[in-house]
Write an enzyme that holds these catalytic residues in place. Structure first.
Site, PDB file in Angstrom:
ATOM      1  N   SER A  77      -8.892  82.558   8.424  1.00 24.76           N
ATOM      2  CA  SER A  77      -9.665  83.005   7.263  1.00 24.76           C
ATOM      3  C   SER A  77     -10.753  82.004   6.936  1.00 24.76           C
ATOM      4  CB  SER A  77      -8.716  83.117   6.064  1.00 24.76           C
ATOM      5  OG  SER A  77      -9.435  83.208   4.864  1.00 24.76           O
ATOM      6  N   TYR A 135      -1.508  79.223   0.383  1.00 28.45           N
ATOM      7  CA  TYR A 135      -1.911  80.259   1.341  1.00 28.45           C
ATOM      8  C   TYR A 135      -2.939  79.711   2.336  1.00 28.45           C
ATOM      9  CZ  TYR A 135      -5.240  83.676   3.044  1.00 28.45           C
ATOM     10  OH  TYR A 135      -6.115  84.364   3.844  1.00 28.45           O
ATOM     11  N   LYS A 144      -2.978  78.922   6.672  1.00 28.49           N
ATOM     12  CA  LYS A 144      -3.982  79.281   7.693  1.00 28.49           C
ATOM     13  C   LYS A 144      -4.447  78.025   8.440  1.00 28.49           C
ATOM     14  CE  LYS A 144      -4.243  83.732   6.942  1.00 28.49           C
ATOM     15  NZ  LYS A 144      -3.598  84.636   7.921  1.00 28.49           N
TER      16      LYS A 144
HETATM   17  C1  UD1 Z   1      -9.981  85.441  -1.628  1.00 30.75           C
HETATM   18  C2  UD1 Z   1      -9.129  84.206  -1.539  1.00 30.75           C
HETATM   19  C3  UD1 Z   1      -9.195  83.680  -0.136  1.00 30.75           C
HETATM   20  C4  UD1 Z   1      -8.703  84.730   0.838  1.00 30.75           C
HETATM   21  C5  UD1 Z   1      -9.489  86.014   0.664  1.00 30.75           C
HETATM   22  C6  UD1 Z   1      -8.828  87.103   1.471  1.00 30.75           C
HETATM   23  C7  UD1 Z   1      -9.071  83.190  -3.766  1.00 30.75           C
HETATM   24  C8  UD1 Z   1      -9.466  82.024  -4.598  1.00 30.75           C
HETATM   25  N1  UD1 Z   1      -9.569  83.220  -2.514  1.00 30.75           N
HETATM   26  O1  UD1 Z   1     -11.303  85.102  -1.267  1.00 30.75           O
HETATM   27  O2  UD1 Z   1      -8.380  82.520  -0.016  1.00 30.75           O
HETATM   28  O3  UD1 Z   1      -8.828  84.275   2.163  1.00 30.75           O
HETATM   29  O4  UD1 Z   1      -9.496  86.409  -0.703  1.00 30.75           O
HETATM   30  O5  UD1 Z   1      -9.624  88.239   1.515  1.00 30.75           O
HETATM   31  O6  UD1 Z   1      -8.319  84.051  -4.198  1.00 30.75           O
HETATM   32  N2  UD1 Z   1     -13.840  88.730  -8.133  1.00 30.75           N
HETATM   33  C9  UD1 Z   1     -14.035  89.189  -9.414  1.00 30.75           C
HETATM   34  N3  UD1 Z   1     -13.081  89.964 -10.000  1.00 30.75           N
HETATM   35  C10 UD1 Z   1     -11.906  90.306  -9.367  1.00 30.75           C
HETATM   36  C11 UD1 Z   1     -11.713  89.823  -8.041  1.00 30.75           C
HETATM   37  C12 UD1 Z   1     -12.692  89.028  -7.466  1.00 30.75           C
HETATM   38  O7  UD1 Z   1     -15.065  88.895 -10.032  1.00 30.75           O
HETATM   39  O8  UD1 Z   1     -11.065  90.997  -9.940  1.00 30.75           O
HETATM   40  C13 UD1 Z   1     -14.896  87.920  -7.492  1.00 30.75           C
HETATM   41  C14 UD1 Z   1     -14.464  86.537  -7.065  1.00 30.75           C
HETATM   42  O9  UD1 Z   1     -14.624  85.610  -8.101  1.00 30.75           O
HETATM   43  C15 UD1 Z   1     -15.379  86.287  -5.866  1.00 30.75           C
HETATM   44  C16 UD1 Z   1     -15.578  87.685  -5.273  1.00 30.75           C
HETATM   45  O10 UD1 Z   1     -15.267  88.610  -6.309  1.00 30.75           O
HETATM   46  O11 UD1 Z   1     -16.633  85.788  -6.281  1.00 30.75           O
HETATM   47  C17 UD1 Z   1     -14.692  87.963  -4.093  1.00 30.75           C
HETATM   48  O12 UD1 Z   1     -13.351  87.718  -4.441  1.00 30.75           O
HETATM   49  P1  UD1 Z   1     -12.127  88.071  -3.492  1.00 30.75           P
HETATM   50  O13 UD1 Z   1     -12.238  89.467  -3.036  1.00 30.75           O
HETATM   51  O14 UD1 Z   1     -10.861  87.678  -4.188  1.00 30.75           O
HETATM   52  O15 UD1 Z   1     -12.372  87.160  -2.198  1.00 30.75           O
HETATM   53  P2  UD1 Z   1     -12.559  85.568  -2.080  1.00 30.75           P
HETATM   54  O16 UD1 Z   1     -12.567  84.896  -3.391  1.00 30.75           O
HETATM   55  O17 UD1 Z   1     -13.725  85.322  -1.192  1.00 30.75           O
END
Ligand code: UD1
Length: 349
Positions: free
Chosen positions: A129, A153, A157
Site C-alpha cells: 500500500s 496496519y 504492510k
Molecule cells: C486510508 C488509510 C491508508 C490505507 C488506505 C486504504 C488512513 C489514515 N489511511 O488512506 O493507510 O492504506 O486508506 O485504501 O486511514 N476522507 C474524508 N471523509 C471520510 C473518509 C475520508 O474526508 O469519511 C478523506 C481523507 O481525509 C483523505 C481522503 O478522503 O483526504 C481519502 O481517504 P481514505 O479513502 O480513507 O484513504 P487514505 O487516507 O488515502
C-alpha cells in the site's frame, strides 16, 4: 495457457475483481478466503461474470493461519504463482487492536510463505500500500522513497515487504512483486461486484456511496485547511479494474522475467484529486446530492499523496486507463444496484 494461480483474499474487493480479470485472461484460479470482511456471493458472481471461464474457479473457505488446511490446498494443486491479498485493513481498528492486525496479517503471511516454500512455489505478488510512504516529503511518490509505518496496519504492510525482501536475499529462487496500491475505488462496470465493507466505512468512496443510497445522512470531510487547491486532502484514486489489470501484468512479469528478484511497483494513476473534486464527480455521476459536514483533520492523514507511475509503465507495460468520471460512474452503478452490498438491510449497521 494452463497456469494456475492461488489467490488469497479473493472474495474481497480488489481480490474479487482481480480473480475475474485472471479468469478472463485464461488463468485457472483457486481462491482461499476466511470471509472475515468479504462474502462468498462475490465469488459466485465472479464465476457468472466470467462466463465459460467460470469453471476454472475453485473456492476454499480457509484462514491462512490454519497451516494444515493451507497445506492440503497446496497438496491437491500445484500453483504457478500466488497473489496474496488476504489481510485486515482498517487503520483505526488496527490502532485499537494491534495484536489482531499483527496476528492476522503477519502470521497469515508467514504461514503462507512457509507452505509455499515447502511445496516449491516461490512466485508471489503481494498487495502492499501507498501507506508505506507515510506523509511523503514530495510528490509524486517513487518506489525508492523512504518507507515508514504510521500505524499498526501500515506497519504490517511495511514488515511484510521487509519479510519478502529477506526471503529473496535468503533464497534467490524466490520471485516476488510488491504492488503499492494508491486509492482503489469504483467497481466492475457490470455493477455485479464492488466494495462492501462491514461496519462504518473508513475510506472516502464507500462512505460517499452509503450517503448516496440513504444509509448515512452526511459525509464528514476531514480537514479543509490543507495546502491544496481547495483545502481538502489530495489522493491518487485508481479504478479497481485498472488495479486488477496491474496484477495480471505483474503475474506475467513473474513468468517472463527470470531475473525479477524482489521488485516493487506503484499502482496508481499519477493524478491527484481532492476530496471535494471526488465528491463533485460522484454527485455528477449519480445525480445525488452528498450533504457535507466540515470537520478537523483525521489523525495520521497526509496532505497530498499521488504516485509516480513511470516504473510500472516501463517495466510492467501497464498504465491505468480510467479517470474519476468512470470511477464514479461504476461506483454509483454498483451502489444503485446493490444499496446493501452483498447483504440485506437486516445484517448491516
Ligand atoms: C486510508 C488509510 C491508508 C490505507 C488506505 C486504504 C488512513 C489514515 N489511511 O488512506 O493507510 O492504506 O486508506 O485504501 O486511514 N476522507 C474524508 N471523509 C471520510 C473518509 C475520508 O474526508 O469519511 C478523506 C481523507 O481525509 C483523505 C481522503 O478522503 O483526504 C481519502 O481517504 P481514505 O479513502 O480513507 O484513504 P487514505 O487516507 O488515502
Amino acid at each position: 495457457m494452463d497456469k494456475k494461480i492461488l489467490v488469497t483474499g479473493g472474495a474481497g474487493y480488489v481480490g474479487s475483481h482481480t480473480v475475474l480479470q485472471l479468469l478472463l485472461g485464461g488463468f485457472k484460479v483457486v481462491v482461499v478466503d476466511n470471509l472475515d470482511n468479504s462474502s462468498e456471493t462475490a465469488i459466485s458472481r465472479v464465476a457468472v461474470l466470467a462466463g465459460e471461464f467460470g469453471r476454472n474457479l475453485t473456492f476454499h473457505k480457509l484462514d491462512l493461519r490454519d497451516k494444515a488446511a493451507l497445506d492440503r490446498v497446496f497438496t491437491s494443486s500445484s500453483f504457478n504463482a500466488v497473489i496474496h491479498f488476504a489481510g485486515l485493513k482498517a487503520v483505526g481498528e488496527s490502532v485499537q487492536k494491534p495484536l489482531l492486525y499483527y496476528n492476522n496479517n503477519l502470521i497469515g503471511t508467514i504461514t503462507l510463505l512457509e507452505v509455499m516454500a515447502a511445496h516449491g512455489c516461490k512466485e508471489l505478488v503481494f498487495s502492499s500500500s501507498a501507506t508505506v510512504y507515510g506523509w511523503p516529503k514530495k510528490v509524486p511518490c517513487t518506489e525508492d522513497f523512504p518507507l515508514c509505518g504510521m500505524n499498526p496496519y501500515g506497519r504490517t504492510k511495511f514488515f511484510i515487504e521487509e519479510i519478502c525482501r529477506d526471503m529473496y536475499r535468503s533464497d534467490p529462487e524466490w520471485k516476488i512483486i510488491l504492488l503499492r496500491y494508491f486509492n482503489p475505488v469504483g467497481a466492475h462496470p457490470s455493477g455485479f461486484i464492488g466494495e462492501d465493507p462491514s461496519g462504518i466505512p473508513n475510506n472516502l468512496m464507500p462512505f460517499v456511496q452509503q450517503v448516496a443510497v440513504g444509509r448515512r445522512p452526511t459525509l464528514t470531510v476531514y480537514g479543509n485547511d490543507y495546502s491544496t487547491k481547495d483545502g481538502t486532502g489530495v489522493r491518487d484514486y485508481i479504478h479497481v479494474v485498472d488495479l486488477s489489470d496491474g496484477h495480471i501484468a505483474a503475474v506475467r512479469k513473474l513468468f517472463e522475467d527470470s531475473n525479477i528478484g524482489c521488485e516493487v511497483y506503484n499502482l496508481g494513476t499519477g493524478k491527484g484529486t481532492s476530496v471535494l473534486e471526488m465528491v463533485t464527480a460522484f454527485e455528477k455521476a449519480s445525480g445525488k446530492k452528498i450533504p457535507l459536514v466540515m470537520a478537523g483533520r483525521r489523525g495520521g492523514d497526509a496532505e497530498i499523496v499521488y504516485a509516480s507511475t513511470e516504473k510500472a509503465e516501463r517495466e510492467l507495460n501497464w498504465k491505468a486507463k480510467f479517470g474519476i468520471e468512470e470511477m464514479c460512474r461504476d461506483q454509483w452503478n454498483w451502489a444503485n444496484r446493490n444499496p446493501w452490498g452483498y447483504g440485506s438491510p437486516d445484517d448491516q449497521n
